[in-house]
Design an enzyme around this catalytic site. Structure first.
Site, short mmCIF file in Angstrom:
data_model
loop_
_atom_site.label_atom_id
_atom_site.label_comp_id
_atom_site.label_asym_id
_atom_site.label_seq_id
_atom_site.Cartn_x
_atom_site.Cartn_y
_atom_site.Cartn_z
CB CYS A 115 -3.77 -12.44 1.25
SG CYS A 115 -4.00 -10.64 1.96
CG HIS A 255 -1.88 -11.53 -2.55
ND1 HIS A 255 -3.25 -10.76 -2.50
CD2 HIS A 255 -1.33 -10.82 -1.29
CE1 HIS A 255 -3.48 -9.93 -1.55
NE2 HIS A 255 -2.54 -10.09 -0.74
CG ASN A 285 -3.95 -6.61 -0.14
OD1 ASN A 285 -4.77 -7.62 -0.62
ND2 ASN A 285 -3.08 -7.04 0.85
N1 ACO Z 1 2.39 7.42 4.83
C1 ACO Z 1 3.37 8.04 5.40
N2 ACO Z 1 4.26 7.46 6.30
C2 ACO Z 1 3.84 6.36 6.58
C3 ACO Z 1 2.70 5.49 6.41
C4 ACO Z 1 1.89 6.18 5.48
N3 ACO Z 1 0.76 5.59 4.92
N4 ACO Z 1 2.80 4.52 6.87
C5 ACO Z 1 3.81 4.17 7.48
N5 ACO Z 1 4.38 5.36 7.27
C6 ACO Z 1 5.81 5.67 8.23
C7 ACO Z 1 6.10 4.94 9.48
O1 ACO Z 1 5.33 5.54 10.42
C8 ACO Z 1 7.48 4.98 9.51
O2 ACO Z 1 7.86 6.21 9.98
P1 ACO Z 1 9.07 6.21 11.27
O3 ACO Z 1 10.12 5.66 10.79
O4 ACO Z 1 8.87 7.66 11.65
O5 ACO Z 1 8.27 5.39 12.32
C9 ACO Z 1 8.00 5.06 7.92
O6 ACO Z 1 6.85 5.30 7.51
C10 ACO Z 1 8.43 3.44 7.65
O7 ACO Z 1 7.60 2.58 7.97
P2 ACO Z 1 7.62 1.27 7.63
O8 ACO Z 1 6.60 0.22 8.21
O9 ACO Z 1 9.05 0.56 8.08
O10 ACO Z 1 7.74 1.32 6.17
P3 ACO Z 1 7.82 0.01 5.01
O11 ACO Z 1 8.72 0.44 4.38
O12 ACO Z 1 8.00 -1.04 6.04
O13 ACO Z 1 6.36 0.09 4.58
C11 ACO Z 1 4.39 -1.17 4.50
C12 ACO Z 1 5.20 -0.17 5.27
C13 ACO Z 1 3.89 -0.70 3.13
C14 ACO Z 1 3.02 -1.40 5.39
C15 ACO Z 1 5.28 -2.57 4.29
O14 ACO Z 1 5.71 -2.99 5.40
C16 ACO Z 1 4.27 -3.32 3.66
O15 ACO Z 1 3.51 -3.65 2.61
N6 ACO Z 1 4.12 -4.59 4.57
C17 ACO Z 1 3.19 -5.73 4.23
C18 ACO Z 1 1.83 -5.61 4.96
C19 ACO Z 1 0.60 -6.05 4.00
O16 ACO Z 1 0.76 -6.35 2.65
N7 ACO Z 1 -0.40 -6.60 4.75
C20 ACO Z 1 -1.56 -6.85 3.76
C21 ACO Z 1 -1.79 -8.12 4.06
S1 ACO Z 1 -0.58 -9.42 3.97
C22 ACO Z 1 -0.39 -9.64 2.65
O17 ACO Z 1 -1.24 -9.18 1.67
C23 ACO Z 1 0.94 -10.24 2.36
#
Ligand code: ACO
Length: 334
Positions: A115, A255, A285
């Site tokens: 990214c 980003h 993204n």
């Molecule tokens: N739909 C429904 N529920 C979901 C989904 C989905 N697509 N994905 C995860 N969940 C659930 C999980 O299973 C979890 O349930 P549980 O508590 O029963 O286990 C719950 O939602 C919460 O999950 P978390 O991972 O704690 O949710 P969070 O609020 O952290 O959001 C996310 C997850 C959106 C992936 C976030 O952590 C994020 O954006 N991280 C950055 C990742 C990223 O951007 N990567 C890309 C490349 S790096 C970069 O660009 C910076």
């Protein structure tokens, strides 16, 4: 004496026409439009027809940039492609783009910084302009993320889309252009976001395919926390070093990974909505393409003028962190 700086003198973008909405994803994995919108800010993403290589998005973006500048492909000295979804592991996608474009005089190479790829590539391109080695460098950020997404992994597949952006860098001897950059790497974060197989460590086997190791794997919450911290830290350090504060910034082009990451950085720098570009709702993204796509959105919305102080910031797999500070040169936009 005025300094020779690298300026962005043209921009072109390409996103596939096909759209994958949150409602579409509800039919593929156990998710909901409400969850995706509130946790990420994403409403839809543009996706290629399966089998479309990244170079097929880059070439129209590059042609658009060259057309806007009134130049032909033979005018290019160098092509730098930031991507984590090259057409093939080798040769570099820059070579494929050089051939497809007909950039007969250009050499080129790829940059793997996920990214942060676009800020990294922009910085590299700027060095060739500043030293006087080259006059025209094409810097590309492009990814076909759908080629490496596991549509059985709801935590990852909802986040990404496909796209490409290309800018032309040329020398100018006025107050505009790239002023400074600040990049970091923290390789201890490699375990939190990666594509485990297909490299020399785990060559492709039937087992790696069966274990779904040729897709993006991530620990999202860890990546999220790191990104929130590093976005603001990197941007603020670069501003401070150049005797600026957040109030001096005219446009913050972050980003687009998650609306909550962007807004956390925005809040910390005290920036109003008018100074922050957000288009994650439309594209998701797109990895290396988010910053040029966001610049295009700012130009569409007439939110950037010649002389504006523009700050680009990204955090990505590696971990990689990158910020670039520039004074906007003003470019043709139609
Ligand atoms: N739909 C429904 N529920 C979901 C989904 C989905 N697509 N994905 C995860 N969940 C659930 C999980 O299973 C979890 O349930 P549980 O508590 O029963 O286990 C719950 O939602 C919460 O999950 P978390 O991972 O704690 O949710 P969070 O609020 O952290 O959001 C996310 C997850 C959106 C992936 C976030 O952590 C994020 O954006 N991280 C950055 C990742 C990223 O951007 N990567 C890309 C490349 S790096 C970069 O660009 C910076």
């Amino acid at each position: 004496m005025s300094q020779r700086r690298a300026c962005i003198t043209a921009l072109g973008t390409c996103v596939p026409e096909r759209v994958l909405t949150n409602a579409d994803l509800e039919g593929i994995v156990d998710t909901s439009d409400e969850w995706i919108r509130t946790r990420t800010g994403i409403e839809r993403r543009h996706v290629v027809e399966p089998g479309t290589p990244t170079s097929d998005l880059i070439v129209p973006a590059a042609r658009e940039a060259l057309r806007r500048r009134g130049l032909g492909p033979e005018s290019l000295d160098l092509i730098i492609v930031a991507t984590v979804t090259p057409d093939m592991i080798f040769p570099a996608t820059a070579c494929i783009v050089q051939d497809k474009l007909g950039a007969s005089r250009a050499w080129g190479f790829d940059v793997s910084a996920a990214c942060s790829g676009f800020p990294y590539a922009l910085t590299m391109g700027a060095q060739f302009i500043q030293t006087g080695a080259h006059r025209r460098v094409l810097v590309v950020g492009a990814d076909v993320m759908t080629s490496i997404l596991d549509y059985e992994d709801r935590k990852t597949c909802v986040l990404f889309g496909d796209g490409a952006g290309a800018v032309l860098l040329e020398p100018r001897e006025d107050e505009t252009g790239i002023l400074d950059f600040s990049h970091q790497v923290d390789g201890s974060g490699a375990c939190y976001l990666n594509l485990p197989a297909g490299g020399s460590q785990r060559p492709a086997t039937h087992e790696t395919v069966d274990q779904r190791l040729h897709y993006v794997h991530q620990q999202g919450a860890h990546v999220f926390k790191y990104a929130v911290r590093k976005f603001a830290e990197s941007a603020e350090q670069l501003l401070l070093r150049n005797d600026f504060t957040g109030t001096d910034v005219d446009l913050f082009v972050a980003h687009q990974a998650n609306i909550r990451i962007i807004e956390a950085a925005q809040q910390r720098m005290g920036l109003p909505d008018s100074k922050v570009v957000k288009n994650i709702n439309e594209y998701g993204n797109t990895t290396a393409a988010t910053i040029p796509l966001a610049l295009a959105t700012a130009l569409d919305e007439k939110r950037v003028d010649r002389g504006d102080l523009v700050l680009l910031t990204a955090v990505g797999a590696g971990f990689t962190v990158g910020s670039v500070l520039l004074r906007w040169s003003g470019i043709a936009w139609d």
